[in-house]
Write a protein that holds these residues in place. Sequence first.
Motif, PDB file in Angstrom:
ATOM      1  N   ALA A   1       0.810  -1.226   0.000  1.00 24.42           N
ATOM      2  CA  ALA A   1       0.000   0.000   0.000  1.00 24.42           C
ATOM      3  C   ALA A   1       0.836   1.266   0.000  1.00 24.42           C
ATOM      4  CB  ALA A   1      -0.929  -0.001   1.213  1.00 24.42           C
ATOM      5  N   ARG A   2       2.159   1.147   0.162  1.00 27.01           N
ATOM      6  CA  ARG A   2       2.994   2.339   0.061  1.00 27.01           C
ATOM      7  C   ARG A   2       2.925   2.960  -1.330  1.00 27.01           C
ATOM      8  NH1 ARG A   2       8.841   0.739   2.276  1.00 27.01           N
ATOM      9  NH2 ARG A   2       8.547  -0.841   0.657  1.00 27.01           N
ATOM     10  N   ALA A   3       2.524   2.159  -2.327  1.00 25.07           N
ATOM     11  CA  ALA A   3       2.401   2.683  -3.689  1.00 25.07           C
ATOM     12  C   ALA A   3       1.051   3.346  -3.943  1.00 25.07           C
ATOM     13  CB  ALA A   3       2.605   1.557  -4.700  1.00 25.07           C
ATOM     14  N   LEU A   4       0.094   3.217  -3.011  1.00 29.73           N
ATOM     15  CA  LEU A   4      -1.251   3.745  -3.244  1.00 29.73           C
ATOM     16  C   LEU A   4      -1.300   5.259  -3.457  1.00 29.73           C
ATOM     17  CD1 LEU A   4      -3.791   1.779  -1.001  1.00 29.73           C
ATOM     18  CD2 LEU A   4      -3.857   2.100  -3.476  1.00 29.73           C
ATOM     19  N   PRO A   5      -0.600   6.082  -2.660  1.00 31.22           N
ATOM     20  CA  PRO A   5      -0.682   7.532  -2.881  1.00 31.22           C
ATOM     21  C   PRO A   5      -0.309   7.944  -4.300  1.00 31.22           C
ATOM     22  CG  PRO A   5       0.317   7.086  -0.759  1.00 31.22           C
ATOM     23  CD  PRO A   5       0.176   5.766  -1.454  1.00 31.22           C
ATOM     24  N   ALA A   6       0.713   7.311  -4.860  1.00 34.73           N
ATOM     25  CA  ALA A   6       1.099   7.637  -6.238  1.00 34.73           C
ATOM     26  C   ALA A   6       0.070   7.122  -7.235  1.00 34.73           C
ATOM     27  CB  ALA A   6       2.478   7.060  -6.546  1.00 34.73           C
TER      28      ALA A   6
ATOM     29  N   PRO B   1     -15.070   0.907   3.912  1.00 33.96           N
ATOM     30  CA  PRO B   1     -14.161   1.997   3.519  1.00 33.96           C
ATOM     31  C   PRO B   1     -14.827   3.368   3.421  1.00 33.96           C
ATOM     32  CG  PRO B   1     -13.763   0.043   2.194  1.00 33.96           C
ATOM     33  CD  PRO B   1     -15.020  -0.213   2.946  1.00 33.96           C
ATOM     34  N   PRO B   2     -16.026   3.516   2.827  1.00 38.25           N
ATOM     35  CA  PRO B   2     -16.643   4.849   2.802  1.00 38.25           C
ATOM     36  C   PRO B   2     -16.939   5.404   4.185  1.00 38.25           C
ATOM     37  CG  PRO B   2     -17.829   3.355   1.344  1.00 38.25           C
ATOM     38  CD  PRO B   2     -16.813   2.551   2.047  1.00 38.25           C
ATOM     39  N   ILE B   3     -17.372   4.535   5.102  1.00 39.20           N
ATOM     40  CA  ILE B   3     -17.607   4.992   6.473  1.00 39.20           C
ATOM     41  C   ILE B   3     -16.304   5.492   7.086  1.00 39.20           C
ATOM     42  CG2 ILE B   3     -18.249   4.239   8.794  1.00 39.20           C
ATOM     43  CD1 ILE B   3     -20.206   2.275   7.507  1.00 39.20           C
ATOM     44  N   ALA B   4     -15.236   4.718   6.908  1.00 40.18           N
ATOM     45  CA  ALA B   4     -13.948   5.106   7.479  1.00 40.18           C
ATOM     46  C   ALA B   4     -13.436   6.405   6.872  1.00 40.18           C
ATOM     47  CB  ALA B   4     -12.935   3.981   7.267  1.00 40.18           C
ATOM     48  N   ARG B   5     -13.590   6.559   5.553  1.00 40.62           N
ATOM     49  CA  ARG B   5     -13.089   7.786   4.904  1.00 40.62           C
ATOM     50  C   ARG B   5     -13.880   9.007   5.336  1.00 40.62           C
ATOM     51  NH1 ARG B   5     -12.387   4.229   0.436  1.00 40.62           N
ATOM     52  NH2 ARG B   5     -14.412   4.833  -0.421  1.00 40.62           N
ATOM     53  N   ARG B   6     -15.156   8.828   5.657  1.00 41.14           N
ATOM     54  CA  ARG B   6     -15.930   9.967   6.167  1.00 41.14           C
ATOM     55  C   ARG B   6     -15.489  10.345   7.579  1.00 41.14           C
ATOM     56  NH1 ARG B   6     -20.533  11.743   3.684  1.00 41.14           N
ATOM     57  NH2 ARG B   6     -21.098  10.672   1.747  1.00 41.14           N
ATOM     58  N   LEU B   7     -15.018   9.377   8.331  1.00 43.15           N
ATOM     59  CA  LEU B   7     -14.536   9.663   9.679  1.00 43.15           C
ATOM     60  C   LEU B   7     -13.166  10.323   9.674  1.00 43.15           C
ATOM     61  CD1 LEU B   7     -15.629   6.365  11.506  1.00 43.15           C
ATOM     62  CD2 LEU B   7     -16.681   8.630  11.700  1.00 43.15           C
TER      63      LEU B   7
ATOM     64  N   ALA C   1      -6.347   6.311   1.689  1.00 45.57           N
ATOM     65  CA  ALA C   1      -7.064   5.035   1.674  1.00 45.57           C
ATOM     66  C   ALA C   1      -7.682   4.689   3.016  1.00 45.57           C
ATOM     67  CB  ALA C   1      -6.108   3.916   1.256  1.00 45.57           C
ATOM     68  N   ALA C   2      -7.177   5.246   4.111  1.00 46.88           N
ATOM     69  CA  ALA C   2      -7.695   4.970   5.463  1.00 46.88           C
ATOM     70  C   ALA C   2      -7.777   3.469   5.716  1.00 46.88           C
ATOM     71  CB  ALA C   2      -9.065   5.624   5.657  1.00 46.88           C
ATOM     72  N   LEU C   3      -6.648   2.785   5.535  1.00 44.74           N
ATOM     73  CA  LEU C   3      -6.650   1.329   5.633  1.00 44.74           C
ATOM     74  C   LEU C   3      -6.973   0.845   7.047  1.00 44.74           C
ATOM     75  CD1 LEU C   3      -3.577   0.349   3.414  1.00 44.74           C
ATOM     76  CD2 LEU C   3      -5.987   0.517   2.776  1.00 44.74           C
ATOM     77  N   LEU C   4      -6.308   1.413   8.056  1.00 39.26           N
ATOM     78  CA  LEU C   4      -6.563   0.976   9.424  1.00 39.26           C
ATOM     79  C   LEU C   4      -7.993   1.279   9.873  1.00 39.26           C
ATOM     80  CD1 LEU C   4      -5.685  -0.218  12.109  1.00 39.26           C
ATOM     81  CD2 LEU C   4      -4.638   1.991  12.697  1.00 39.26           C
TER      82      LEU C   4
END
Length: 349
Positions: free
Chosen positions: A227-232, A280-286, A292-295
């Motif tokens: 996931a370190r490549a996700l931001p790019a 994931p959408p719930i986590a990203r809204r928080l 990506a808000a993986l944790l």
Amino acid sequence: MSGAVATGAVARVAAVRRRGRARYAMVSGGLVLAAFAALCLALGFGDYTIPVPDVLATLLGGGDGGTRFVVLELRLPRALLALLVGCCFGLSGAVFQTLLRNPLASPDVIGVSSGAGAAVVVAGGLGGLSGTPLSFVALAGSLATGAAVYLLAWRKGVSGYRLVLVGLGIGTGLSSIISYQMTRSDVTEAQTAFLWLAGSLNGRSWPHFWPLLVGAALLVPLTTLAARALPALQLGDDTAGGLGSRVERDRLALLACATALAGIATAAAGPVGFVAFVSPPIARRLVPGQGAALLPSAATGALLVVVADFAGQHLVPGAQLPVGIVTSVIGAPYLLWLLARSNRAGQGG
């Protein structure tokens, strides 16, 4: 003057980032604590109710023999399995949706869960398999379906929109195989298959938990590393390539990890619907603006499955609903809302 303005801008950006990291840590910690509280509630409540302090004492090695048996042998395997299944589904959905930049990209939408279901139904009906071997069949079906979706969607690269469409098509075909095999099965086999296809934790014990724990212990670090490549990659293929990212290799690694996470969770509990889709959408809204808000996604998935399983056990007196039915009650309205919002924005069909 321009130097002072630049310094002030840098300070403001740094302050915003600090606030974002603080909120990320606070939300993640709150979700983990909420999941643990739900776990303790699941361990204490039932036909034989145990106070939460006694549950905690038992987990720490205390308690009498009867309490230890109820908590550690009867309830803890199922509760931990729910926790880990939700974590794997939530993390898988976060990777899929972030990588493909599509809110519909989750393993239960693009056919990965259907692949596991078709493999189990065919292997159980035609091959006569049962028990632990079916879990490996489910994992193999998930991985094979994920590979097929990727290969069919690849056209000098993979776009999220095309992969979702290919996945929907393959998932529909696999659902037809499941329906056909169910019509050919006798009543007992069909009832067992239906319970598994609904996503159920009924009757789960320690032998079901350990394989999932081993798989998660391997895949979660690999996913975190990939996931370190996700931001790019979130910036688009051209930009990611310009920043030095090996786009296809990084995308394939992330898709393989996400598919495997969904596969081991499905193998353990069946295709529990909509957890990977809504977590994931719930986590990203928080935690807005935190990528990506993986944790938080993993913690949200864990909390969702533990609460849904608890509700399934106790919501209807005298009956135990499969956890997948409860999560579908939550996820189906969200899917309809998402489609309606897309149409209002001119993005729907």
